[in-house]
Design an enzyme around this catalytic site. Structure first.
Site, PDB file in Angstrom:
ATOM      1  N   GLY A  37       0.832  -1.201   0.000  1.00 43.37           N
ATOM      2  CA  GLY A  37       0.000   0.000   0.000  1.00 43.37           C
ATOM      3  C   GLY A  37       0.865   1.248   0.000  1.00 43.37           C
ATOM      4  O   GLY A  37       1.973   1.243  -0.508  1.00 43.37           O
ATOM      5  N   CYS A  38       0.357   2.306   0.591  1.00 43.33           N
ATOM      6  CA  CYS A  38       1.101   3.570   0.643  1.00 43.33           C
ATOM      7  C   CYS A  38       2.447   3.369   1.320  1.00 43.33           C
ATOM      8  O   CYS A  38       2.522   2.855   2.439  1.00 43.33           O
ATOM      9  CB  CYS A  38       0.288   4.607   1.408  1.00 43.33           C
ATOM     10  SG  CYS A  38       1.175   6.155   1.694  1.00 43.33           S
TER      11      CYS A  38
END
Length: 206
Positions: A37-38
């Site tokens: 993810g981020c």
């Protein structure tokens, strides 16, 4: 002459010892590239794991050379947001690295983490050697067998090819922006979960 020879041999031995020592130091370090993810979230977690020497946010797995953050955000470059982790194998190991990875992100959601949606947020492990590949395959098989998650793991395991460092303002993002809403609402809970589960593996505060 004999004394000079002994001195030279001693110096050669010391030099060889020094080179061997340096070689051992270098050989203890290994890197792994992970997408969960981020990268702001993943970076912030691993910076607190004992044995980790550096965490760099960037991009891997795409088809554009030296992509910018804006390009990757379009989802058209094929890159994933990743962190490249350098760690000391004498302090931590690849299995522990993976245990943290599968604790602090959801490996069952395809191309998304929470509100972050797109192929750039996919769950992926870019392995650099057979040990890393086998360890990744093993832990995924164990987690699926134990039904740790409600849904099957969709994390991709791919051979590492290239890593591109993200712009400077993405590095150490959480540490530099703790008061931002995203940091408080998204990153901080991940760090708290990590600290609770891996409390004996945290770096000592200086």
């Amino acid at each position: 002459m004999k004394n000079i020879l002994l001195v030279c041999l001693s110096l050669l031995s010391l030099n060889a010892f020094s080179q061997n020592s340096n070689s051992k130091k270098v050989s203890n370090l290994e890197t792994i590239t992970l997408g969960g993810g981020c990268y702001w979230c993943v970076e912030a977690v691993y910076e607190n794991l004992d044995g980790v020497k550096s965490v760099v946010s960037g991009f891997s797995g795409g088809n554009v050379t030296n992509p910018t953050y804006e390009q990757v955000c379009t989802g058209t470059t094929g890159h994933a947001e990743v962190v490249q982790i350098t760690y000391d194998k004498n302090v931590t190991d690849i299995n522990e690295i993976f245990k943290v990875f599968f604790t602090v992100h959801d490996p069952t959601t395809l191309n998304r983490q929470g509100a972050d949606v797109g192929t750039q947020y996919r769950s992926v492990i870019f392995y650099k050697n057979d040990e890393q590949r086998k360890a990744a395959q093993s832990i995924i098989a164990e987690l699926n067998k134990a039904k740790v998650y409600d849904n099957p793991i969709v994390t991709k395991i791919q051979a590492f090819t290239k890593f591109y460092k993200a712009e400077d303002y993405h590095q150490n993002y959480y540490a530099n922006n703790k008061n931002q809403p995203y940091c408080k609402m998204v990153i901080q809970p991940k760090i708290e979960k990590f600290e609770k589960v891996f409390k004996t593996k945290l770096k000592k505060k200086s």
